[in-house]
Design a protein around this motif. Structure first.
Motif, PDB file in Angstrom:
ATOM      1  N   GLY A 142       0.802  -1.219   0.000  1.00  0.00           N
ATOM      2  CA  GLY A 142       0.000   0.000   0.000  1.00  0.00           C
ATOM      3  C   GLY A 142       0.830   1.261   0.000  1.00  0.00           C
ATOM      4  O   GLY A 142       0.381   2.315  -0.471  1.00  0.00           O
ATOM      5  N   SER A 143       2.068   1.186   0.513  1.00  0.00           N
ATOM      6  CA  SER A 143       2.919   2.380   0.524  1.00  0.00           C
ATOM      7  C   SER A 143       3.208   2.889  -0.884  1.00  0.00           C
ATOM      8  O   SER A 143       3.504   4.069  -1.081  1.00  0.00           O
ATOM      9  CB  SER A 143       4.235   2.076   1.243  1.00  0.00           C
ATOM     10  N   LEU A 144       3.112   1.988  -1.873  1.00  0.00           N
ATOM     11  CA  LEU A 144       3.351   2.403  -3.245  1.00  0.00           C
ATOM     12  C   LEU A 144       2.329   3.448  -3.700  1.00  0.00           C
ATOM     13  O   LEU A 144       2.652   4.320  -4.510  1.00  0.00           O
ATOM     14  CB  LEU A 144       3.306   1.192  -4.180  1.00  0.00           C
ATOM     15  N   LEU A 145       1.117   3.399  -3.167  1.00  0.00           N
ATOM     16  CA  LEU A 145       0.104   4.386  -3.542  1.00  0.00           C
ATOM     17  C   LEU A 145       0.499   5.780  -3.095  1.00  0.00           C
ATOM     18  O   LEU A 145       0.150   6.768  -3.736  1.00  0.00           O
ATOM     19  CB  LEU A 145      -1.257   4.002  -2.954  1.00  0.00           C
ATOM     20  N   PHE A 146       1.217   5.876  -1.972  1.00  0.00           N
ATOM     21  CA  PHE A 146       1.727   7.164  -1.528  1.00  0.00           C
ATOM     22  C   PHE A 146       2.896   7.612  -2.403  1.00  0.00           C
ATOM     23  O   PHE A 146       3.041   8.797  -2.710  1.00  0.00           O
ATOM     24  CB  PHE A 146       2.183   7.090  -0.068  1.00  0.00           C
ATOM     25  N   VAL A 147       3.735   6.657  -2.791  1.00  0.00           N
ATOM     26  CA  VAL A 147       4.939   6.991  -3.566  1.00  0.00           C
ATOM     27  C   VAL A 147       4.592   7.482  -4.965  1.00  0.00           C
ATOM     28  O   VAL A 147       5.214   8.413  -5.480  1.00  0.00           O
ATOM     29  CB  VAL A 147       5.868   5.759  -3.634  1.00  0.00           C
ATOM     30  N   ILE A 148       3.590   6.858  -5.599  1.00  0.00           N
ATOM     31  CA  ILE A 148       3.250   7.234  -6.974  1.00  0.00           C
ATOM     32  C   ILE A 148       2.059   8.189  -7.016  1.00  0.00           C
ATOM     33  O   ILE A 148       1.453   8.368  -8.069  1.00  0.00           O
ATOM     34  CB  ILE A 148       2.963   5.990  -7.834  1.00  0.00           C
ATOM     35  N   ALA A 149       1.753   8.817  -5.895  1.00  0.00           N
ATOM     36  CA  ALA A 149       0.655   9.788  -5.875  1.00  0.00           C
ATOM     37  C   ALA A 149       0.977  10.946  -6.813  1.00  0.00           C
ATOM     38  O   ALA A 149       2.070  11.522  -6.751  1.00  0.00           O
ATOM     39  CB  ALA A 149       0.446  10.314  -4.460  1.00  0.00           C
ATOM     40  N   PRO A 150       0.069  11.314  -7.706  1.00  0.00           N
ATOM     41  CA  PRO A 150       0.340  12.409  -8.645  1.00  0.00           C
ATOM     42  C   PRO A 150       0.734  13.716  -7.969  1.00  0.00           C
ATOM     43  O   PRO A 150       1.536  14.471  -8.513  1.00  0.00           O
ATOM     44  CB  PRO A 150      -0.987  12.547  -9.401  1.00  0.00           C
ATOM     45  N   VAL A 151       0.193  14.002  -6.772  1.00  0.00           N
ATOM     46  CA  VAL A 151       0.531  15.267  -6.116  1.00  0.00           C
ATOM     47  C   VAL A 151       2.005  15.321  -5.746  1.00  0.00           C
ATOM     48  O   VAL A 151       2.593  16.404  -5.665  1.00  0.00           O
ATOM     49  CB  VAL A 151      -0.336  15.500  -4.860  1.00  0.00           C
ATOM     50  N   MET A 152       2.625  14.168  -5.525  1.00  0.00           N
ATOM     51  CA  MET A 152       4.062  14.151  -5.237  1.00  0.00           C
ATOM     52  C   MET A 152       4.887  14.168  -6.518  1.00  0.00           C
ATOM     53  O   MET A 152       5.794  14.983  -6.686  1.00  0.00           O
ATOM     54  CB  MET A 152       4.424  12.924  -4.401  1.00  0.00           C
ATOM     55  N   LEU A 153       4.569  13.255  -7.434  1.00  0.00           N
ATOM     56  CA  LEU A 153       5.370  13.143  -8.653  1.00  0.00           C
ATOM     57  C   LEU A 153       5.311  14.416  -9.488  1.00  0.00           C
ATOM     58  O   LEU A 153       6.294  14.782 -10.148  1.00  0.00           O
ATOM     59  CB  LEU A 153       4.878  11.950  -9.480  1.00  0.00           C
ATOM     60  N   SER A 154       4.166  15.116  -9.477  1.00  0.00           N
ATOM     61  CA  SER A 154       4.058  16.342 -10.265  1.00  0.00           C
ATOM     62  C   SER A 154       4.995  17.424  -9.745  1.00  0.00           C
ATOM     63  O   SER A 154       5.509  18.232 -10.522  1.00  0.00           O
ATOM     64  CB  SER A 154       2.612  16.853 -10.248  1.00  0.00           C
ATOM     65  N   GLN A 155       5.240  17.453  -8.438  1.00  0.00           N
ATOM     66  CA  GLN A 155       6.135  18.465  -7.871  1.00  0.00           C
ATOM     67  C   GLN A 155       7.599  18.097  -8.057  1.00  0.00           C
ATOM     68  O   GLN A 155       8.452  18.980  -8.151  1.00  0.00           O
ATOM     69  CB  GLN A 155       5.832  18.645  -6.379  1.00  0.00           C
ATOM     70  N   MET A 156       7.905  16.816  -8.103  1.00  0.00           N
ATOM     71  CA  MET A 156       9.291  16.379  -8.198  1.00  0.00           C
ATOM     72  C   MET A 156       9.975  16.812  -9.486  1.00  0.00           C
ATOM     73  O   MET A 156      11.200  16.860  -9.555  1.00  0.00           O
ATOM     74  CB  MET A 156       9.374  14.853  -8.074  1.00  0.00           C
ATOM     75  N   THR A 157       9.222  17.124 -10.503  1.00  0.00           N
ATOM     76  CA  THR A 157       9.826  17.569 -11.746  1.00  0.00           C
ATOM     77  C   THR A 157       9.841  19.087 -11.862  1.00  0.00           C
ATOM     78  O   THR A 157      10.380  19.623 -12.817  1.00  0.00           O
ATOM     79  CB  THR A 157       9.060  16.997 -12.950  1.00  0.00           C
TER      80      THR A 157
END
Length: 570
Positions: A142-157
């Motif tokens: 389930g932790s993968l859902l936090f890791v690939i959350a769009p709100v996180m990945l969108s900011q990382m770039t």
């Protein structure tokens, strides 16, 4: 440490270690290993905000130590500005500046930072899930859902400092564990959270502060741990303010971005609006010039998880009614009580005890994130005015849509916990989470592929300033400064290229794309003074379209690589 001790430590910490491993694997799949080379800086020189953040670190590294320790003058000469406003992860910038004399000339810590963010996102995500379900497999998957959350990945770039959303998860977990902490440790932990929030990105101070306030209000209503809560609030904000002060964040006045209010808020369709993060669901209309800051889509897997939970819940209800012949009242009651078996050895709390805290947190976040103009789709359905002082305070945060992030993570957490409680068969939740995560990755593959191409491909930076005249100027031992006469900040790529040239050759610039509007305003006001006395140690940069401004009798003007460079005569 002997083998038995190592085994005991691994067993005790297995949950967050598994979550961290999930985050690390996700990082490697998206970013690869090249960005972990601290001497590989070209990947940060392709323009945009990543280049600005890297240059912020470079200018800070080359500046003399001052007090407060976060100030520098090389990117806003002659004014000082804090490294806070370059989004260069100030805590790491200060740390690595301590070793600036022994570090390679080309050095970046952003690859290591992103790896750390992915690992901690997975670690805290796993701990949050395990707190409620008590199963390591479900927690790790389930932790993968936090890791690939769009709100996180969108900011990382875009803004890697804002990728530290593990801070939000960490504060949520700290709130869940507050009953096991004494008053001293509560204050210490929340003080550390305040230090990290202020030392990473200023937006995390109010966002994580809302998490703390949500738990405090819930305890205050029940009249429990009020003193401990007040101590935590004081410690958190004291450490936040102290860290900002130490980094020079109060070195000058701040102009609120009032124009951003209403243009970057949370949209009422936000949780369902994919904004390009799903091929299946598609995007919905938005309102505002910067609506992407209100992204709140939790991911396709979250909706699949909720659907599976509902299906499992109805299956159990039908089984009890039709097979076991229970009455409907007792069936509902037994289903809502299900899940107590996970609370073994007194470790896990009643599953509803933090409902009030989550409700307070969600309400506060939604109210702030909506901004004064409440929009549904492309239409504003409500607008309200606040006193000037409140509007100015709100304007300090500008991009209000970011305040919806805690709600997004509560939705992710709730979906996983709900499905696990509703599943009629053991370990079925873990299997479904794997399937749903794979489906989300496939659904958002175009977004992920863009990031793989951006970060996983070796990039060699070649400056467009290739005229030999630039090298001739750089060899001038008297040259120290670059002054942007034309307003260049609208052309971020040009500012980046000229700033890269200045930094590589040990020159200062008078203006930069920092988040401090006050210093940028002062730079514009100081421009006339800079032109009144033409200096031999300065290059004056004009846009080619501003040739009519090149009228100083004390300058020679050279057209080079699309700009005009003024130098002192003689």
């Amino acid at each position: 440490m002997n083998g038995r001790a190592v085994g005991a430590w691994l067993t005790k910490n297995m949950v967050w270690l598994l979550g961290a491993a999930v985050g690390i694997v996700a990082f490697l799949c998206i970013y690869g290993v090249r960005v972990l080379d601290v001497t590989y800086t070209d990947w940060l020189l392709g323009g945009g905000e990543l280049t600005q953040h890297y240059l912020g670190w470079c200018f800070f590294r080359d500046s003399e130590w001052t007090f407060p320790i976060g100030l520098m003058d090389r990117m806003s000469y002659p004014y000082e500005v804090s490294v806070i406003f370059t989004d260069s992860v100030p805590l790491l910038a200060v740390f690595f500046k301590l070793f600036g004399g022994i570090l390679p000339d080309s050095f970046q810590y952003f690859g290591l930072w992103v790896l750390l963010c992915f690992a901690l996102q997975g670690a805290f995500g796993a701990l949050l899930i395990f707190h409620y379900v008590g199963k390591k497999a479900e927690a790790a998957v389930g932790s993968l859902l936090f890791v690939i959350a769009p709100v996180m990945l969108s900011q990382m770039t875009v803004n890697m400092a804002l990728g530290a959303q593990w801070l939000i998860l960490g504060c949520l977990y700290l709130g869940l564990c507050r009953m096991r902490l004494g008053s001293v440790w509560t204050a210490v932990c929340w003080g550390a959270a305040g230090l990290l929030a202020a030392g990473i990105q200023l937006y995390f101070i109010p966002i994580c502060g809302l998490v703390l306030i949500g738990f405090f209000l819930a305890d205050a209503v029940k009249k429990t741990r009020v003193a401990e809560g007040l101590g935590a609030v004081f410690s958190y904000f004291a450490c936040s303010v102290g860290t900002v002060a130490l980094l020079g964040g109060f070195g000058h006045d701040h102009v609120p971005e009032l124009t951003a209010l209403g243009q970057s808020g949370f949209n009422l369709n936000g949780l369902l609006n994919t904004q390009g993060w799903s091929q299946v669901l598609g995007s919905l209309p938005v309102y505002g010039d910067n609506a992407q800051e209100g992204l709140a889509f939790p991911g396709t897997a979250v909706f699949l998880t909720l659907a599976a939970g509902l299906a499992g819940w109805f299956f159990q209800l039908a089984y009890r009614l039709l097979i076991r012949r229970e009455n409907i009242f007792s069936s509902f009651l037994s289903l809502f009580r299900r899940g107590g078996q996970a609370e073994t050895a007194g470790r896990f709390r009643k599953k509803k005890e933090n409902a009030a805290a989550f409700a307070f947190l969600a309400l506060l976040c939604v109210l702030i994130a909506l901004s004064p103009q409440v929009a549904f789709g492309s239409d504003v359905i409500a607008s309200y005015n606040l006193p000037l002082w409140a509007t100015r305070l709100w304007g300090m945060v500008g991009n209000t849509g970011r305040f919806i992030w805690p709600v997004v993570y509560l939705v992710i957490l709730g979906s996983v916990v709900f499905m696990e409680k509703a599943m009629p068969w053991q370990s079925m939740a873990a299997v479904l989470l794997v399937v749903f995560s794979v489906l989300q990755v496939d659904d958002g593959k175009w977004q992920l592929m863009q990031r793989q191409v951006q970060f996983g491909t070796d990039y060699v930076y070649e400056s467009p300033l290739d005229d030999e005249q630039w090298e001739e100027w750089a060899r001038d031992p008297e040259l120290e400064h670059v002054v942007f006469v034309s307003y260049l900040l609208d052309d971020e790529d040009l500012v980046s290229e000229l700033s890269i040239y200045a930094e590589k050759n040990g020159l200062t610039v008078n203006d930069f794309c920092s988040a401090c509007q006050t210093i940028r305003t002062k730079a514009a006001e100081n421009l006339l003074d800079a032109l009144a006395e033409v200096r031999e140690d300065t290059l004056y940069i004009y846009l080619a379209v501003d040739e009519a401004m090149c009228v100083s009798p004390d300058m020679d003007y050279t057209h080079v690589d699309g700009v005009i460079v003024g130098t002192a005569k003689g």
